[in-house]
Scaffold this motif. Structure first.
Motif, PDB file in Angstrom:
ATOM      1  N   ARG A  59      -1.383  -1.460  -4.274  1.00  0.00           N
ATOM      2  CA  ARG A  59      -2.327  -0.347  -4.401  1.00  0.00           C
ATOM      3  C   ARG A  59      -1.633   0.978  -4.112  1.00  0.00           C
ATOM      4  N   ALA A 117      -9.018   6.668   2.511  1.00  0.00           N
ATOM      5  CA  ALA A 117      -9.788   5.485   2.920  1.00  0.00           C
ATOM      6  C   ALA A 117     -11.005   5.284   2.024  1.00  0.00           C
ATOM      7  N   SER A 135       4.514   0.391   9.181  1.00  0.00           N
ATOM      8  CA  SER A 135       4.430   1.351   8.086  1.00  0.00           C
ATOM      9  C   SER A 135       5.760   2.085   7.948  1.00  0.00           C
ATOM     10  N   GLN A 171       0.840  -1.182   0.000  1.00  0.00           N
ATOM     11  CA  GLN A 171       0.000   0.000   0.000  1.00  0.00           C
ATOM     12  C   GLN A 171       0.885   1.246   0.000  1.00  0.00           C
ATOM     13  N   GLY A 227     -11.190   2.974  -1.065  1.00  0.00           N
ATOM     14  CA  GLY A 227     -11.304   1.537  -0.893  1.00  0.00           C
ATOM     15  C   GLY A 227     -10.026   0.774  -1.210  1.00  0.00           C
ATOM     16  N   HIS A 234      -6.624  11.551   5.313  1.00  0.00           N
ATOM     17  CA  HIS A 234      -6.825  10.189   5.820  1.00  0.00           C
ATOM     18  C   HIS A 234      -8.182   9.644   5.386  1.00  0.00           C
ATOM     19  N   ILE A 283      -6.859   1.592   0.236  1.00  0.00           N
ATOM     20  CA  ILE A 283      -5.903   1.618   1.344  1.00  0.00           C
ATOM     21  C   ILE A 283      -6.586   1.253   2.651  1.00  0.00           C
ATOM     22  N   ASN A 284      -6.014   0.286   3.351  1.00  0.00           N
ATOM     23  CA  ASN A 284      -6.470  -0.098   4.695  1.00  0.00           C
ATOM     24  C   ASN A 284      -5.460   0.459   5.681  1.00  0.00           C
ATOM     25  N   TRP A 285      -5.847   1.537   6.375  1.00  0.00           N
ATOM     26  CA  TRP A 285      -4.917   2.180   7.301  1.00  0.00           C
ATOM     27  C   TRP A 285      -4.547   1.296   8.485  1.00  0.00           C
ATOM     28  N   GLY A 286      -5.265   0.179   8.664  1.00  0.00           N
ATOM     29  CA  GLY A 286      -4.944  -0.743   9.753  1.00  0.00           C
ATOM     30  C   GLY A 286      -3.798  -1.676   9.427  1.00  0.00           C
ATOM     31  N   GLU A 287      -3.330  -1.638   8.176  1.00  0.00           N
ATOM     32  CA  GLU A 287      -2.204  -2.458   7.739  1.00  0.00           C
ATOM     33  C   GLU A 287      -1.034  -1.545   7.347  1.00  0.00           C
TER      34      GLU A 287
END
Length: 256
Positions: A99, A141, A181, A73, A144, A137, A146-150
């Motif tokens: 992504r 998000a 990250s 990401q 769809g 941010h 980027i998953n900010w939790g990863e």
């Protein structure tokens, strides 16, 4: 640039993204941008090399993070105009499923970026400003992608020297990143022995309504907060790194 200029775009005032595009040999620029770029080159003859080295640094970092670290990401804030070897192209050379979301606050950048990426399902372009980190941010998000939790690679390349007080904004972006990250920053350094030239550079950008704030390597390092600073050796040969530091500072850091 083509005749189809997006509405609201001032073709008579130089723009930092289009100046950068011109220095890279791109075609998405106007006469005002080319004039400003030539003034910059006369003040700092090494500026074109600096732009090239910056782009080379970015490509090597993205490839390293995708290939060696496994990052999939990428969020590129202040992405500028599409040019050769874009972030998503480098990432896709490692994994076509990687992504990328580009973020920029310039309307012409967003229009051209969206047109270029229209048929790329793993890439998006959003309008956002690093000075509004919560908004960035949220918009990233919403794509769809980027998953900010990863783990994410957050790229702030050659753009924070155009922000007068970036520290709080960058801190909020760091806080939103998941452990593992990486934060990538390149930044124009302040040449203490060339104060007059630096002042002239500020004047050129101010004519375009853009503040310019070169900083020392120590000041730039503070933007990484408590992240673990990585050795830049894998990303740039020693002889290039030595020359790059004269013009700018490039660093990569990992969130523990």
């Amino acid at each position: 640039m083509s005749d189809g200029v997006p509405g609201g775009v001032d073709v008579h005032t130089a723009n930092s993204a289009r100046i950068y595009d011109y220095m890279l040999g791109g075609k998405d620029n106007f006469a005002a941008d080319r004039t400003a770029a030539e003034k910059i080159a006369r003040t700092f003859p090494e500026s074109r090399e600096g732009v090239r080295l910056n782009r080379e640094f970015l490509g090597k970092v993205v490839r390293h993070l995708a290939e060696e670290v496994g990052i999939r990401q990428f969020v590129d804030i202040g992405a500028g105009l599409p040019t050769q070897n874009n972030v998503h192209q480098v990432a896709h050379s490692v994994d076509p499923a990687a992504r990328t979301v580009y973020v920029d606050n310039d309307p012409v950048v967003c229009v051209h970026g969206r047109a270029l990426l229209a048929n790329s399902p793993t890439v998006a372009m959003v309008n956002g400003d690093v000075r509004k980190p919560e908004d960035v941010h949220a918009k990233v998000a919403q794509t769809g992608l980027i998953n900010w939790g990863e783990p994410v690679a957050l790229l702030l390349v050659a753009m924070l020297h155009f922000v007068e007080e970036p520290y709080e904004h960058v801190a909020k972006l760091r806080e939103a990143l998941a452990p593992g990250s990486h934060l990538v920053i390149t930044h124009l350094t302040r040449a203490e022995d060339r104060g007059g030239d630096t002042d002239r550079l500020r004047e050129i950008y101010s004519q375009a309504g853009v503040p310019l704030a070169p900083r020392s390597a120590e000041e730039i390092a503070q933007l990484f907060g408590d992240f673990e600073q990585l050795d830049t050796t894998p990303f740039m040969p020693a002889y290039l790194a030595e020359r790059f530091l004269v013009l700018g500072y490039g660093g990569v850091a990992r969130k523990p």
